[in-house]
Design an enzyme around this catalytic site. Sequence first.
Site, PDB file in Angstrom:
ATOM      1  N   THR B  81      35.239  14.185  44.221  1.00  0.00           N
ATOM      2  CA  THR B  81      35.997  13.848  43.092  1.00  0.00           C
ATOM      3  C   THR B  81      35.294  12.835  42.359  1.00  0.00           C
ATOM      4  OG1 THR B  81      37.902  14.451  44.055  1.00  0.00           O
ATOM      5  CG2 THR B  81      38.172  13.248  42.120  1.00  0.00           C
ATOM      6  N   THR B 157      31.139  12.528  49.793  1.00  0.00           N
ATOM      7  CA  THR B 157      29.835  11.544  50.463  1.00  0.00           C
ATOM      8  C   THR B 157      29.640  12.038  51.578  1.00  0.00           C
ATOM      9  OG1 THR B 157      31.657  10.020  51.073  1.00  0.00           O
ATOM     10  CG2 THR B 157      30.291   9.988  48.784  1.00  0.00           C
ATOM     11  N   ASP B 158      30.598  12.496  52.514  1.00  0.00           N
ATOM     12  CA  ASP B 158      30.214  12.810  53.834  1.00  0.00           C
ATOM     13  C   ASP B 158      29.007  13.397  54.390  1.00  0.00           C
ATOM     14  OD1 ASP B 158      32.441  11.505  54.813  1.00  0.00           O
ATOM     15  OD2 ASP B 158      33.464  13.168  56.103  1.00  0.00           O
ATOM     16  N   LYS B 234      24.156   8.460  54.827  1.00  0.00           N
ATOM     17  CA  LYS B 234      25.119   7.651  54.633  1.00  0.00           C
ATOM     18  C   LYS B 234      25.067   6.868  55.857  1.00  0.00           C
ATOM     19  CE  LYS B 234      30.014   8.102  53.781  1.00  0.00           C
ATOM     20  NZ  LYS B 234      31.209   9.040  53.775  1.00  0.00           N
TER      21      LYS B 234
END
Lengths: 609, 411
Positions: B81, B157-158, B234
């Site tokens: 999103t 983002t994962d 990440k």
Amino acid sequence: MDSEAPPLMAGLEIHQQLDTCEKLFCHCPTRLREVKERNGEFTRFLRATESEMGEIDRAALEEMRTIRRFTYYTYDTTCLVEDDEEPPAPLNQEAVAICLTIARCFGMHPVEQVHTMRKIVIDGSNTCGFQRTALVAMGGSLPGGARIETICLEEDAAQRVTDQVFSLDRLGIPLVEITTGPDLRTPEEVQEVAEYIGMVLRSTGKVKRGKGTIRQDINISIPGGARVEIKGVQELELIAEVVRREMERQENLIAIRDELKGRGACVDEDQIDVTSIFKGTKSSILEKAKMVLAVRLKGFSGFVGKEIQPGRRLGSELADYAKRCGVGGIFHTDELPAYGIAAEEVQSVREKAMAGDDDAVVLVAGSAEKARCAAKQVIRRAGMALAGVPEETRRMLEDGSTAYMRPLPGAARMYPETDIFPVSVEKAFWEGIPVPELLIGKAKRFEQEFGLDPPAAYQAATSENLPAFEEAIREGVKPTLAFRVIITAPVELARKGVDVGKVSQADYLAILSAIERGRVAKEAVPDLITAIAGGTPPDQAVASLVTPVSNDELTRIIRKIIGERKEFVAQKGMGALGPLMGLVMQEVRGKVDGKLVSEALRRELERSA
Amino acid sequence: MTEYRSGDLVRCTGGGREYAATYITERDGKAVVKLDSGYNIGVPFETLSWEGRPEIEPPGLARPFQREDLPELAIISTGGTIASRVDYRTGAVTSQFSAEDILRAIPDLASIGRFRTEQISSILSENMTRRIWQDLARAIFHDLKSGVAGVIVTHGTDTMAYSAAAISFMVETPVPVIFVGSQRSADRPSSDNAMNALCAASAAVSPLGEVAVVMHATTSDDRCAIHRGTRVRKMHTSRRDAFQSMGMPPIGRVDYPDLSVTLSGEAVARGEREPVLREKMEERCGLVSFHPGMDPLVLEAYRGYRGLVLAGTGLGHVSTPWVKGLAELARDGVSVVMTSQCLHGRVCDRVYDTGRDLLAAGVMEGEDMLPEVALVKLMWVLGQADDDREVRALMGENLRGETRGRSTHGL
């Protein structure tokens, strides 16, 4: 005036910090810090989000007029939750329990399933851009009949250091927000109710004490006026005055509106560029400004400078609005010529603005962008004067007058905090929450049980050191001694500048125990408290005062004093005991118990007789 | 029992009082209603009575203006999103995917480019699959062929780093293909979505010519880092600056709020490559993180696979009992690649006996590749080549900056 004072509708919103171990949504301690103790800082922008209706909340929009970069200070007592860099921990159960205790005190009904909400706040005081808040109970009442509508549990905001800099130590400390109905009818009643609610809150023994730990917002309206919310009144004793002044302000604004109407006043949308008039002016503000704009307020002459509250004029209100654009203030013809602005310059402005005798002209100055924004704001606020009293959020000034802060927030600015699960308040849990003895009830009991006089009993019951006082009595200390050591001595020493805040409840109990065991004399109490406040551990403070005066030395001191006053002693005989007692006590500086001194003195007087 | 719908007007009785509210949803057996004050509370259904269903007119929203003189950018969303809208009446937060809605939420984008949008999926990024990577690769290639100045991919983002690596191998691009997301939800005023999106758009019109991830460089709203798609990871669960370049500095930065882009000498320049699509990928590949005492039987699960990446200890080790099992897999045609759990540094299986045994068993050294990048690369390589020697050659070659011959000082 008083007897014809218009009826008042007022309500209170009281925010009280809770004294929990941890913050509401993280496991950080609820400790306030000095700015110089910070260990880092970061900067953020906040952006208003568009609602489904395509509207940005009007309070949020107002904040966006000045797009700002906020700086936040971090500490070794804050974490990523305050930084808005980690999802919140579950709702602090200790805080929920305290909140429910308070709800019981007001006879409220708990919400069966408590939902945490996000309330949009983009003035920078919350790193997320919203404040987390949950409605916990509803429908309570006060002894006078006024209603307590709701009690909410919410996180405190970050403390503003300067305009755009905030300190994160306070962010997340649990607060209860208690909202009364608009049921209060006189300024005095508003203050009394605030006092009563504060007393109930302190009765739980689980609320923070001291400056800034309780804040009162007052909602006020009078017939024909408008709802105005005055934020953050910290001094209880100023509440009635704040209410009186707001009533006065609204009455005056209504009167001004009526007179303006009578004059056929109106507000032009035009912004007239008068920069050239002030080339070479003696007013340094106008001289420096890239742009000076004039706004003509038709029919306003005499009203812009009219006082509406002590120290506040209609012009002050216009200035408050203009300041939102980053200008320092405004000038208006009701107060000109002055401030270096010459009569001829005023005349030129009037001519250029085509202002008649009945008209006022307001000047704003700054960069082109700021000046245009400020002129627009002046036009907006002047237009409101024609309608009477605008709905506003205001902030209290030092003396009890108020200044404009922002529009009243719209209602539609809350949505669920999805990172926090709802909390169920089970019936059995609710019913098992003990209702604390109210401090006023406690004071009565102290009178009856301990023989304290009413003011003393009340002082003890409302003292910050009440827990230590009650603990001492449970341990068998005589109430009068406990009262003196724990309640009155710290107050007296605080007046002398001793930082008694550094003395813990345990320290007071240690002092009492040393007295009870005869290790130190009662007279040493002020010295002991002062030493502990200065950082000396209690044991050491006691040890330093224990029997440095031997019996021989005491006898020597007494003989010396009697020797110096032979005539007086001969004349008074045993009657000299009282007066000499004081002198001896002064000499031994409380290091010997009064009883021992009195015995030794009696012995010596008998001997010398 | 009445069937309540979100948005219905209801009356509640409780606490000796009656009040109006809006029905929101059911939660743990309670009716969640919104009071006029904006608060939600959970109440027993028995205390509700239905009052009506208001007609809500769809908001008449102004059409955002797009400037024809600005470069065209494609925004492809996969489910991450970048913009959302809150319905304060019901508290619902909805993700926004159309160009108009995104521009309405982040109006400053309109001064960087004009946008066209496409939504190829709407998944949580942990549900990403090879098939969606392939759809994404085709969508990007289509945009490249049509001559856009840059592509922005919004992504959860994962697994963003996996997808960025996958697209790096599948698509050769002459223009920037920028992956962007947000660590803090887009509904909050403090969200990193807007700044990340603005920085991503600025990177997308910059002189860059490769696949990259653009996200916050620090916890402050001061700059975004441009990370190479094959060297990014990440490294934090929640912080804004979770994405880090591993084993190399970021290939550039975008300062905020001025949005100036600075590229490093290592960045691939715009226009250096022609658009090429090679989206074939072998799905039967696995990634196993070894731990002390781990039973070699787990390797049985990878029988029939074509590739296996190991995240070994230290220089690239697994325990001695594993060597036999790995040798069997290799003999059966599974390409086995060793990487390190250390994430920083290079694998070297020539220093200790176990390492030498692993090499003898047929295990390939993954050099300084990140384990998940090695996995994605192996999937892609096996989609391009069958022959073991060819596979080994491609795995050893630096194709998209995923591996570097030199481990430079200071990183």
